[in-house]
Design a protein around this motif. Structure first.
Motif, PDB file in Angstrom:
ATOM      1  N   LEU A 174       0.928   4.249   4.545  1.00  0.00           N
ATOM      2  CA  LEU A 174      -0.258   3.849   3.798  1.00  0.00           C
ATOM      3  C   LEU A 174       0.120   2.672   2.915  1.00  0.00           C
ATOM      4  CD1 LEU A 174      -1.499   7.394   2.709  1.00  0.00           C
ATOM      5  CD2 LEU A 174      -1.837   6.218   4.881  1.00  0.00           C
ATOM      6  N   ASP A 175      -0.627   1.584   3.022  1.00  0.00           N
ATOM      7  CA  ASP A 175      -0.298   0.343   2.315  1.00  0.00           C
ATOM      8  C   ASP A 175      -1.271   0.141   1.155  1.00  0.00           C
ATOM      9  OD1 ASP A 175       0.544  -2.103   1.490  1.00  0.00           O
ATOM     10  OD2 ASP A 175       0.041  -3.178   3.330  1.00  0.00           O
ATOM     11  N   PHE A 176      -0.738   0.160  -0.080  1.00  0.00           N
ATOM     12  CA  PHE A 176      -1.535  -0.055  -1.285  1.00  0.00           C
ATOM     13  C   PHE A 176      -1.169  -1.368  -1.973  1.00  0.00           C
ATOM     14  CE2 PHE A 176      -1.819   4.472  -0.643  1.00  0.00           C
ATOM     15  CZ  PHE A 176      -3.105   4.796  -1.060  1.00  0.00           C
ATOM     16  N   SER A 177      -0.497  -2.252  -1.269  1.00  0.00           N
ATOM     17  CA  SER A 177      -0.031  -3.492  -1.900  1.00  0.00           C
ATOM     18  C   SER A 177      -1.182  -4.387  -2.344  1.00  0.00           C
ATOM     19  CB  SER A 177       0.879  -4.255  -0.936  1.00  0.00           C
ATOM     20  OG  SER A 177       0.182  -4.566   0.270  1.00  0.00           O
ATOM     21  N   GLU A 178      -2.363  -4.255  -1.722  1.00  0.00           N
ATOM     22  CA  GLU A 178      -3.496  -5.091  -2.110  1.00  0.00           C
ATOM     23  C   GLU A 178      -4.078  -4.696  -3.459  1.00  0.00           C
ATOM     24  OE1 GLU A 178      -6.507  -5.529   0.780  1.00  0.00           O
ATOM     25  OE2 GLU A 178      -5.155  -6.125   2.397  1.00  0.00           O
ATOM     26  N   ASP A 569       6.533   7.304  23.207  1.00  0.00           N
ATOM     27  CA  ASP A 569       5.345   6.473  23.056  1.00  0.00           C
ATOM     28  C   ASP A 569       4.543   6.809  21.802  1.00  0.00           C
ATOM     29  OD1 ASP A 569       4.597   8.961  23.903  1.00  0.00           O
ATOM     30  OD2 ASP A 569       3.115   8.263  25.364  1.00  0.00           O
ATOM     31  N   PHE A 570       5.137   7.587  20.886  1.00  0.00           N
ATOM     32  CA  PHE A 570       4.417   7.937  19.661  1.00  0.00           C
ATOM     33  C   PHE A 570       4.258   6.704  18.786  1.00  0.00           C
ATOM     34  CE2 PHE A 570       4.372   9.311  15.199  1.00  0.00           C
ATOM     35  CZ  PHE A 570       3.249  10.129  15.217  1.00  0.00           C
ATOM     36  N   GLN A 571       3.056   6.490  18.283  1.00  0.00           N
ATOM     37  CA  GLN A 571       2.747   5.314  17.484  1.00  0.00           C
ATOM     38  C   GLN A 571       2.551   5.707  16.027  1.00  0.00           C
ATOM     39  OE1 GLN A 571      -0.770   3.209  18.695  1.00  0.00           O
ATOM     40  NE2 GLN A 571      -0.192   1.324  17.637  1.00  0.00           N
ATOM     41  N   ILE A 572       3.289   5.048  15.136  1.00  0.00           N
ATOM     42  CA  ILE A 572       3.161   5.292  13.707  1.00  0.00           C
ATOM     43  C   ILE A 572       1.819   4.745  13.228  1.00  0.00           C
ATOM     44  CG2 ILE A 572       4.166   4.925  11.428  1.00  0.00           C
ATOM     45  CD1 ILE A 572       5.899   6.592  13.213  1.00  0.00           C
ATOM     46  N   ARG A 573       1.045   5.586  12.579  1.00  0.00           N
ATOM     47  CA  ARG A 573      -0.235   5.136  12.035  1.00  0.00           C
ATOM     48  C   ARG A 573       0.003   4.256  10.807  1.00  0.00           C
ATOM     49  NH1 ARG A 573      -3.680  10.285  10.814  1.00  0.00           N
ATOM     50  NH2 ARG A 573      -1.627  11.070  10.245  1.00  0.00           N
ATOM     51  N   ARG A 574      -0.826   3.263  10.638  1.00  0.00           N
ATOM     52  CA  ARG A 574      -0.723   2.370   9.482  1.00  0.00           C
ATOM     53  C   ARG A 574      -2.117   2.091   8.958  1.00  0.00           C
ATOM     54  NH1 ARG A 574       2.837  -0.981   6.963  1.00  0.00           N
ATOM     55  NH2 ARG A 574       1.971  -2.827   5.957  1.00  0.00           N
ATOM     56  N   LYS A 575      -2.328   2.374   7.679  1.00  0.00           N
ATOM     57  CA  LYS A 575      -3.628   2.176   7.048  1.00  0.00           C
ATOM     58  C   LYS A 575      -3.449   1.334   5.789  1.00  0.00           C
ATOM     59  CE  LYS A 575      -5.537   6.521   8.795  1.00  0.00           C
ATOM     60  NZ  LYS A 575      -6.590   5.909   9.615  1.00  0.00           N
ATOM     61  N   VAL A 576      -4.405   0.463   5.547  1.00  0.00           N
ATOM     62  CA  VAL A 576      -4.381  -0.434   4.402  1.00  0.00           C
ATOM     63  C   VAL A 576      -5.520  -0.052   3.465  1.00  0.00           C
ATOM     64  CG1 VAL A 576      -4.521  -2.822   3.619  1.00  0.00           C
ATOM     65  CG2 VAL A 576      -3.376  -2.286   5.784  1.00  0.00           C
ATOM     66  N   PHE A 577      -5.172   0.194   2.194  1.00  0.00           N
ATOM     67  CA  PHE A 577      -6.154   0.571   1.181  1.00  0.00           C
ATOM     68  C   PHE A 577      -6.452  -0.637   0.305  1.00  0.00           C
ATOM     69  CE2 PHE A 577      -4.470   4.441   2.686  1.00  0.00           C
ATOM     70  CZ  PHE A 577      -5.342   5.466   2.363  1.00  0.00           C
ATOM     71  N   GLU A 586      -4.981  -0.193  10.959  1.00  0.00           N
ATOM     72  CA  GLU A 586      -4.393  -1.282  11.735  1.00  0.00           C
ATOM     73  C   GLU A 586      -4.069  -0.880  13.162  1.00  0.00           C
ATOM     74  OE1 GLU A 586      -1.096  -3.020   9.795  1.00  0.00           O
ATOM     75  OE2 GLU A 586      -2.293  -3.945   8.204  1.00  0.00           O
ATOM     76  N   ASN A 587      -4.123   0.408  13.472  1.00  0.00           N
ATOM     77  CA  ASN A 587      -3.850   0.844  14.841  1.00  0.00           C
ATOM     78  C   ASN A 587      -5.055   0.644  15.749  1.00  0.00           C
ATOM     79  OD1 ASN A 587      -2.149   2.771  12.929  1.00  0.00           O
ATOM     80  ND2 ASN A 587      -1.034   2.475  14.840  1.00  0.00           N
ATOM     81  N   SER A 588      -6.246   0.527  15.153  1.00  0.00           N
ATOM     82  CA  SER A 588      -7.462   0.311  15.936  1.00  0.00           C
ATOM     83  C   SER A 588      -8.076  -1.005  15.503  1.00  0.00           C
ATOM     84  CB  SER A 588      -8.430   1.477  15.720  1.00  0.00           C
ATOM     85  OG  SER A 588      -8.760   1.607  14.348  1.00  0.00           O
TER      86      SER A 588
END
Length: 652
Positions: A174-178, A569-577, A586-588
């Protein structure tokens, strides 16, 4: 002769060539293909060909077609060792002789072995040996072998029995840098472990940690403060949805999220020479405490008269960490308040400097270091209370090791018992030398070549009905500890009623024997990952066990029990808040998946999203409590780690 062959579920007649050979047609095959080879070759020739195949190739060949399966069944019948055909009773007798870890591995050999392991006595034996004899749900469902088997597998996936193996895997970021205008983001996890507070200048963002949510964290509120935020505190364990905030310039406030307003503001806290350095909010009363170098300043509102009261408690050790202890079931009333304070380890950075980047030389937040505690002068460092109200997580000064303990009956209010020692796996210390993972080493090690590493941050799960779940960070390396109920609650006294369950407080009551120092146990942890710039941790100890690791760069790494995480083939989920409450996956497609927080952001709280932008606030919209006057109490001063039990008659 003509031959009948099954095709598409129907029998059709095979064509015969002029040479008298039948051409077989199967679904997905062509005349003379490999799928029909066993039927077109003489049996002796086919036996000779398959004799060159090894066992794994035979298993693959059996899956080509039905023709191959039947032919190989005659030519190369599978011959398993006699152990595969052992009687169930004999297998169970062998299982009874294995260790719990050996039993958990052996029953995964094949289906027959697994079915043989579904014996209630066998399951209970292994669960008892790893410390789950007092688990209430296991006792209630002791006649269900499938449930017992699943519980055993789950506990071993969390490192039970000191195996050092944990199946918590890195699943999302989870990205909170913004939310921050600088390169660092300031995270603080609530005392109850259910919320995360992000501080950016004069703004505090409140998020709820929710593993069941698609975004894993739900936006709750945004609080705008009149000055720079230095520290925050929140505790919803008693359904109080308020945030206590320590501001620059010896100022503080308590903001009620339910009513979306500042309830109380405080000015002139502590003194100019000794400004506040920590803050704690009471979960069940309108009370807040501020800690400084010389003591604790407590503020509360009288429940009967509505009068604002305050009291000063002097201490001889800095109050770097300050918490309200949860009430003990059957002992403490709702009117009794208990505080525990402790100082940071002398070799560690002050929490405000580490978390918020406050400069010691700044006039608004200067803390003297002349009376910092030394290792030999303090009984413990960095004490954090557990949700049961009895036990505390703290660092042992001698070994630098993480311990679970409680008040020492003969040592006074500054002493804590060492009941459980939490030992990390064999990792590298600051001198790149391996540490020996034994309790004796951690207690007695004095060799200059070995410097035991010390945890900088740690947290525990609020739900302790299945034992205690602890996560700790050692120089960025995250270690997970699973303390079984037998070790955490203690072995029940057989002369008493044993284990009882309190449905109102969702807690376990165990009448146990008095603790003795020689009863201390050690629990070995499991390494789950590394996070650079680790600043705080949280663990959700419910059915969906999840670890949140907060970093300075604004990222939050999520570790969960996920069976798919082992796949290539497991994909790490990434979300930007974003600061508006939106979440981008960001995965979709890069579109927001949340526009506002729902009322379910708090359980049974009936809260909506604080969506409107707050105006610039000058602190005059609510009543101000002047905290400059201190009422001294005739109480003997004590050293670090003092726990104050405020008189029930003083706080109604």
């Amino acid at each position: 002769m003509p031959h009948w062959q099954g095709v598409n579920g129907k029998f059709v007649r095979a064509a015969e060539s002029p040479l008298g050979e039948a051409n077989y047609f199967e679904l997905g095959s062509t005349p003379g293909s490999l799928t029909t080879l066993p039927e077109r070759l003489p049996e002796q020739v086919f036996r000779h060909i398959v004799s060159f195949l090894d066992f794994s190739d035979v298993l693959v060949a059996r899956r080509i077609s039905k023709a191959w399966w039947h032919a190989l069944r005659r030519a190369r019948p599978l011959k398993f060792p006699a152990v595969y055909h052992m009687p169930v009773e004999l297998l169970q007798q062998i299982f009874f002789l294995l260790t719990p870890e050996g039993f958990n591995n052996a029953r995964r050999t094949c289906k027959d072995w697994y079915v043989s392991s579904l014996d209630i006595r066998l399951q209970r034996k292994n669960l008892d040996e790893i410390g789950f004899s007092t688990d209430l749900l296991i006792q209630q469902r002791s006649d269900n072998p499938v449930y017992l088997s699943r519980r055993l597998a789950r506990e071993f996936s969390l490192g039970a029995g000191g195996s050092g193996k944990c199946d918590l895997r890195y699943t999302a970021t989870l990205d909170f840098s913004e939310l921050s205008s600088t390169s660092s983001v300031h995270f603080t996890v609530s005392t109850c472990g259910s919320h995360a507070l992000i501080c950016e200048g004069c703004v505090v963002y409140v998020y709820r940690l929710k593993p069941s949510s698609p975004d894993l964290m739900d936006f709750v509120a945004c609080i705008v403060c009149p000055r720079r935020v230095l520290a925050v505190s929140m505790d919803t364990s008693s359904k109080r949805y308020s945030v206590a905030i320590l501001l620059d310039g010896r100022m503080g406030l308590v903001h009620d999220i339910v009513e979306q307003e500042a309830k109380c503001t405080y000015t002139d806290l502590c003194s100019e020479d000794d400004p506040p350095r920590s803050i704690a909010i009471c979960p069940q009363r309108r009370c807040v405490a501020f800690g400084c170098q010389g003591g604790i300043e407590l503020h509360w509102v009288d429940a009967l008269t509505g009068q604002d009261l305050n009291r000063w408690f002097p201490l001889t050790a800095p109050t770097d960490y300050l918490y309200f202890l949860p009430p003990r079931h059957g002992i403490d009333s709702a009117k009794k308040l208990r505080l525990i304070s402790s100082s940071v380890h002398p070799e560690e950075i002050n929490p405000l400097i580490r978390r918020f980047g406050v400069n010691r030389r700044a006039s608004v937040a200067y803390w003297a270091t002349t009376s910092e505690p030394r290792i030999g002068q303090s009984d413990h460092f960095q004490a954090v209370p557990l949700s049961d109200g009895y036990n505390v997580l703290f660092i042992d000064p001698t070994s630098g090791h993480l311990c679970v303990g409680s008040d020492a009956p003969l040592g006074g209010p500054t002493k804590l018992l060492r009941k459980i020692w939490l030992i990390p796996p064999e990792v590298l210390n600051s001198r790149d030398l391996p540490l020996i993972g034994t309790l004796d080493f951690w207690i007695r090690a004095t060799n200059a070549y070995f410097t035991p590493i010390r945890p900088s941050v740690y947290a525990s799960g609020a739900d302790t009905q299945h034992g205690l779940r602890v996560v700790a960070g050692y120089n960025g390396h995250i270690v997970f500890f699973s303390v079984p109920p037998d070790q955490f609650f203690g072995i029940p006294d057989h002369n008493s009623n044993g284990v009882q369950y309190d449905g109102t407080s969702n807690s376990i009551i165990i009448k146990k024997k008095p603790f003795l120092p020689e009863d201390a146990v050690s629990i070995h942890g499991s390494y789950i990952g590394t996070v650079d710039g680790l600043i705080d941790l949280a663990v959700h100890s419910g059915p969906e066990i999840t670890v949140y690791a907060f970093s300075f760069d604004g990222s939050v790494k999520i570790f969960q029990l996920n069976a798919d995480a082992h796949k290539d083939d497991f994909q790490i989920r990434r979300k930007v808040f974003t600061e508006t409450g939106e979440v981008f996956d960001e995965n979709s497609a890069n579109t927001p998946c949340m526009m506002e927080a729902s009322e379910s952001s708090f359980e049974n709280g009936g809260l909506g999203w604080y969506a409107r932008e707050l105006p610039t606030w000058d602190g005059n919209q609510s009543e101000t409590r002047n905290g400059s006057s201190r009422r001294k109490v005739p109480r003997k001063s004590s050293t670090g780690g003092l726990e104050y039990a405020v008189d029930e008659m003083s706080i109604n």
